[in-house]
Design a protein around this motif. Structure first.
Motif, short mmCIF file in Angstrom:
data_model
loop_
_atom_site.label_atom_id
_atom_site.label_comp_id
_atom_site.label_asym_id
_atom_site.label_seq_id
_atom_site.Cartn_x
_atom_site.Cartn_y
_atom_site.Cartn_z
N SER A 44 51.32 30.76 32.82
CA SER A 44 52.53 31.69 33.75
C SER A 44 50.89 32.80 34.41
N LEU A 45 50.46 33.58 33.46
CA LEU A 45 49.26 34.15 33.87
C LEU A 45 47.73 33.38 34.72
N PHE A 46 47.72 32.61 33.99
CA PHE A 46 47.12 31.77 34.90
C PHE A 46 47.67 31.06 36.40
N ASP A 47 48.87 31.42 36.50
CA ASP A 47 49.06 30.59 37.87
C ASP A 47 49.34 32.11 38.89
N GLU A 48 49.89 33.44 38.59
CA GLU A 48 49.95 34.64 39.29
C GLU A 48 48.35 34.81 39.88
N ILE A 49 47.79 34.84 39.06
CA ILE A 49 46.48 34.56 39.28
C ILE A 49 45.43 33.90 40.94
N ILE A 50 45.84 32.40 40.11
CA ILE A 50 46.15 31.43 41.47
C ILE A 50 46.79 32.36 42.69
N GLU A 51 48.12 32.31 42.11
CA GLU A 51 48.94 33.02 43.22
C GLU A 51 48.60 34.33 44.28
N GLY A 52 47.52 34.90 43.43
CA GLY A 52 47.03 36.68 43.90
C GLY A 52 46.12 35.68 45.41
N TYR A 53 45.45 34.76 44.88
CA TYR A 53 44.02 34.06 45.61
C TYR A 53 44.72 33.09 47.22
N PHE A 54 45.97 32.80 46.77
CA PHE A 54 47.03 32.23 47.74
C PHE A 54 47.16 33.57 49.00
N ILE A 55 47.69 34.29 48.35
CA ILE A 55 47.91 35.42 49.30
C ILE A 55 46.77 36.51 49.99
N PHE A 56 45.72 36.82 49.61
CA PHE A 56 44.98 37.16 49.78
C PHE A 56 44.16 35.94 51.38
N ILE A 57 43.90 34.50 51.21
CA ILE A 57 43.50 33.75 52.01
C ILE A 57 44.54 33.92 52.71
N ARG A 58 46.13 34.12 52.99
CA ARG A 58 47.16 34.28 54.44
C ARG A 58 46.47 35.30 54.58
N GLY A 59 46.16 36.25 54.46
CA GLY A 59 45.99 37.36 55.38
C GLY A 59 46.27 38.49 54.60
N LYS A 60 47.24 38.65 53.33
CA LYS A 60 48.00 39.34 52.65
C LYS A 60 47.26 40.32 51.53
N HIS A 61 45.97 40.82 51.58
CA HIS A 61 45.00 41.77 51.06
C HIS A 61 45.82 42.53 50.11
N HIS A 62 46.09 43.95 50.69
CA HIS A 62 47.02 44.43 50.08
C HIS A 62 48.03 43.67 49.23
N LEU A 63 49.00 43.21 49.74
CA LEU A 63 49.75 42.62 48.23
C LEU A 63 49.16 41.79 47.30
N ALA A 64 48.06 41.22 47.84
CA ALA A 64 47.27 40.45 46.40
C ALA A 64 46.87 41.21 45.66
N ALA A 65 46.47 42.59 45.96
CA ALA A 65 46.07 44.05 44.87
C ALA A 65 47.23 44.19 44.66
N LEU A 66 48.12 43.98 44.53
CA LEU A 66 49.20 45.17 44.08
C LEU A 66 50.06 44.06 43.10
#
Length: 455
Positions: free
Chosen positions: A83-105
């Motif tokens: 689950s931790l691994f998946d959330e880190i990967i999801e943060g990367y996907f959030i970033f490349i979709r243009g939502k930088h701030h949400l990825a950091a949060l």
């Protein structure tokens, strides 16, 4: 496969290389890496001998039992780890979709959710180095201390895209060894003298005094550690115990530390470390996909009020490093990134810099020293420092000093049998220079404690 072999850098780099096979996007790479990471973790068992562990450790039953206990507890938490691994990967996907701030949060939240936003005390802060290449055409003054500071705030346009920092945000990157500095500049001949070097010597009593004018300063010592803590624990802490006839307790015994609770935290941070240290595949780019995850963690850590992050260097990946000693930690392969706090009046973060004493030596001096003589000088300096520490009443600053001195002793022991690319490290120009800096650091620590004893 044995769990010890699984946590080695060599094996993880091989997994990452496999993950790149046939992939053109980094998001595909990290998804594949997760798949083969957990396939191999599940395949770990207690059978056989760990091929990378020194014989003096694997021949000890209590060490092998401790490693098996660790494997059992890690595997029990495998769904949480996935689950931790998946959330880190999801943060990367959030970033490349243009939502930088949400990825950091998202990363800020997972540090709390998985209970890994814990303070790493100053134990890992000691002697570090910073440098630059002074090859043909260089106009930088190697004797100017400011040349080793972070890029000033009024020149932030010079700050490029770095692993733990975005363009335009100054950070101080310092290495735990002189060899590390060489390699970070892609200089793999440790006998070259085309490097300018300075030591960043952490003042373990910085909250009381700094080296310069003995002024009280604010500490910046809340450091997040994503080094290979499990590997270093086995190779750094266990051997002295075994040599003294001590049998390791079970990792399930919570009366001792580190126990299963710490081991689970170590492994969570191990996952973060691996995802933050993918070697970049391209050079000369303005954007590096491999830097997104560590940069997002930098923002998350800043939101958690951390002052820096200590992480493994990727530059040792293709170097041949050997040691004949059972005592072999990876501390010399690590980097420390210290976050700066913007100052509208000064060009540098003076509060951060005040935590270090900066010393500049000429690299060419290293080739004139006699290594046994320097070791003797270091031993004398250590003895003098021990006398001064003994005079001091028990307090936090005394414990810090003792920790730093112990770490220096371990480093010297480690270096005595360390070979890099076929050369004994302390006989190279880089290694000799580091010995000179170690001696200077011990003398500096003695001056700090003597000041306190006389105050």
């Amino acid at each position: 496969m044995h769990i010890y072999d699984f946590i080695t850098d060599e094996f993880q780099y091989n997994l990452k290389a496999r993950a790149y096979t046939g992939k053109t996007r980094f998001e595909e790479v990290i998804v594949e890496y997760k798949k083969i990471f957990f396939e191999n973790l599940r395949a770990c068992n207690s059978d056989g001998i760990p091929t990378k562990l020194h014989s003096s450790l694997y021949e000890n039953t209590s060490v092998m039992n401790w490693l098996e206990c660790s494997r059992t507890n890690i595997v029990e938490d495998i769904e949480i780890l996935e689950s931790l691994f998946d959330e880190i990967i999801e943060g990367y996907f959030i970033f490349i979709r243009g939502k930088h701030h949400l990825a950091a949060l998202r990363y800020q939240d997972l540090l709390d959710k998985y209970e890994i936003a814990i303070d790493d005390d100053v134990d890992r802060l000691g002697l570090f180095f910073r440098g630059f290449n002074i090859g043909t055409g260089s106009t930088r003054d190697k004797n100017d201390e400011k040349q080793y500071y972070h890029i000033p705030f009024n020149l932030r346009q010079l700050v490029g895209n770095q692993r733990f920092s975005f363009s335009g945000i100054p950070i101080i990157y310092i290495g735990a060894s002189v060899a590390d500095i060489y390699f970070e500049f892609d200089e793999f001949d440790l006998n070259k003298t085309n490097m300018a070097l300075a030591s960043f010597a952490f003042n373990p009593i910085a909250s009381i005094t700094t080296h310069k004018d003995y002024e009280t300063v604010k500490e910046k010592t809340k450091i997040f550690n994503i080094t290979n803590e499990l590997y270093n624990l086995v190779n750094d802490a266990f051997l002295p115990l075994i040599d003294n006839g001590v049998n390791l307790p079970s990792c399930d015994d919570i009366m001792y530390k580190p126990n299963r609770n710490e081991i689970k935290k170590y492994f969570k941070k191990f996952i973060i470390s691996q995802l933050c240290t993918f070697p970049k595949q391209k050079t000369g780019s303005t954007f590096y996909e491999e830097y997104v995850i560590p940069q997002l963690f930098t923002e998350a850590l800043c939101l958690h009020k951390y002052d820096g992050i200590i992480f493994p260097s990727t530059k040792f990946k293709d170097q041949k490093v050997t040691s004949t000693s059972a005592y072999h930690n990876l501390f010399y392969m690590e980097n420390l990134a210290m976050f700066t706090t913007y100052n509208s009046e000064n060009e540098y973060d003076d509060t951060l810099l005040a935590n270090f004493n900066i010393e500049i030596l000429d690299l060419k001096e290293a080739n004139s020293i006699n290594v046994p003589d320097v070791y003797q000088s270091i031993a004398t300096a250590q003895s003098n420092l021990s006398v001064e520490i003994h005079k001091k009443k028990d307090c936090r600053s005394k414990e810090r000093l003792k920790t730093v001195v112990m770490a220096l002793g371990k480093k010297l022991s480690n270096y005595d049998t360390l070979h890099i690319n076929g050369n004994k490290y302390i006989e190279t120009t880089a290694g000799k220079m580091e010995l000179m800096y170690i001696e200077k650091y011990i003398v500096y620590l003695e001056s700090c404690i003597r000041y306190l004893n006389n105050a």
